[in-house]
Design an enzyme around this catalytic site. Sequence first.
Site, short mmCIF file in Angstrom:
data_model
loop_
_atom_site.label_atom_id
_atom_site.label_comp_id
_atom_site.label_asym_id
_atom_site.label_seq_id
_atom_site.Cartn_x
_atom_site.Cartn_y
_atom_site.Cartn_z
CG ASP A 143 -2.18 0.93 0.99
OD1 ASP A 143 -2.12 1.66 0.13
OD2 ASP A 143 -3.23 0.80 1.56
CD1 TRP A 144 0.81 5.56 -3.63
CD2 TRP A 144 0.25 3.52 -3.57
NE1 TRP A 144 0.63 5.10 -5.00
CE2 TRP A 144 0.44 4.01 -5.04
CE3 TRP A 144 -0.06 1.87 -3.29
CZ2 TRP A 144 0.34 3.17 -6.15
CZ3 TRP A 144 -0.11 1.26 -4.45
CH2 TRP A 144 0.08 1.77 -5.96
#
Length: 653
Positions: free
Chosen positions: A227-228
């Site tokens: 995930d970012w």
Amino acid sequence: MDKRLQQLTLEEKVSLLSGADHWHTKAVERLNIGQIMMSDGPHGLRAQFGDADHLGLNESEKSTCFPTASATACSFDPALLERVGAAIAREAKSLGISMVLGPCTNIKRHPYCGRNFEYFSEDPHLSGELSAAWIRGLQSEGVAACLKHFAANNQEKARLINDSVVDERALHDLYLPAFAHAVQRAKPRSVMCSYNRLNGIFSSENPLLLDQILRREWGFEGAVISDWGAVSDRAAGVAAGLDLEMPYVGPEHDQDILRAVQEGRLSEEAVDRCVERILHLWDNAVEKTPCDFSCHHALAQEAAERSAVLLKNEEDLLPLNPKMSVAVLGGFAMSPRYQGAGSSHIAPMQVDLPYEELKNCGLDVAYSEGYGSEELEPDEEKIRAAVALAKEKDCALIFAGLPERMESEGFDRETLALPQSHLRLIEAVSEVNPNTVLILSCGAPVQLPKPDKVKAVLLMYLGGEAMGKACANLLTGRAVPGGKLAETWPKAVEDVASHPYFGYDSFRTEYRESLFVGYRWFDTAKIEPAYPFGYGLSYTKFRTEQAELSSAEGGYTVRLRLENIGKREGSEVVQVYVHKKNSAILRPEKELKAFQRVDLQPGDGKTVELFLPTEAFTYYDVQAKSRKIEAGDYEIRVGTSSNVIKLESEPKL
Ligand code: BGC
């Protein structure tokens, strides 16, 4: 082994393990390895070619905004989700985007989670079936899906650091099965690890999740993406099987990997495995292909119509009598809430306004604002004007729900209540107009006003860009509601089993309610919800006859006859739940294991068949570390939201 691996230097290989920027993988020109672009997801595209962000703040290309997952889950219609996935893929290809970041398959553990609008359901079977359908649709057009957020990411509070402490039973019987189903049935080309820790270890470096369960047990062959900003220890991530770090945050993490290999703490084979999986993504990059977006608006409308849930309809007030004069009230009628906030935020192609669409249906309508779409506090002047209009008309339609400020990725809600501005309007109008209809736009359950003088409630959730037209069609009977709730609507938040343990600590969330999420809790504890899982009304009526159960290869077949005995076309969702009699292990009262949405013309009937695989009777045995079937008697509970259908025979396993 991929030949390109031998031609890449260790530095080049390591550099491929993080993105080039916010949305692209890196290229190696001398070997003709190009970049792929990815985009959020999952209710349409958020393709950014300018300033990038992962919060839905900066501009993105226009795309069709479909209803969010909380809405489409109520369709109980995998074929619809497949078509939506394929449409999003066609739009992605037209922009040269090879991967769409979705679906969001996390379980709704508590109605306050700010991101529930993006999640399908509290039930793993339903979430798994719909996620798999969406992935199948997307990938049928050649675009890679990215199943997210793996795993146990069920709150927004402190999402970057929080530790989800989940017992093994709950993990394997509730939080993982939807992911397992999607991976095994639809083979997404990528999976996104979640931000949180699971039982002390960040998902981005968790060998149990990424290697043991995902790859070895479920046979996942694609790439795992962070995930970012989810990466903590990058070298540990590579060892666990986190292939690609997104977005690019500078050279430090690549250097960490390099150092770990040079110092013998990480094998070069582990790096090679990650590189190989990233190269495979590039090998499947899409060709830019033009697409006709115009037909997708109609699909967004169909999805919104099929997903809407009719919660209440006293005296058959709906569909509206076309002769009635109608007061249309509430800022959402002119400025609708139709999508969620955060990384899935879309710049829509066109937005249908409910008021305009009701007018286009030929109704005699007049509008009064009642509240401003961003106002939380009541404006007595606006309420007075709305009440005056409602008094003059045969019927009052109030558009209400949750403004974006009260529900978003990034934070959790703190109340089930509607904003005071909406509540006051509903109370005041329903006091003066006996034919008041409430049209709700929200991503998660809310509490309805008490005393409840509203006669009908139509729930649109966040119905996408065509929500206005869809709800005008539903209110006027051009379309018939047939959606069913994919989550329990509690009367009070205290009735939710996870409530005492939800978001009480920023570092650690103990899932002490274990398996007892949603209806699994309400049924077991015999707590009456406001509206149960699987519930939803129609404008027509159905009759069901006794169901039959027969053995079939690999399980059982449930067969029953369903007839539309009303005057309108419509659909019903047959739901099959398994109950273990006298169970010696901790179990919920019942669990959904099969469902089918059936469309029928008035007077028509159909014999419906649902397959119940033996797998549906298994539970995770924590001692044996595998799925087992408890011997003894089972009960198969077949029903629709309004009917419990008798079964002739019961299985004994
Ligand atoms: C979200 C992801 C999203 C990513 C990229 C993150 O904050 O959790 O779901 O795909 O941003 O925008």
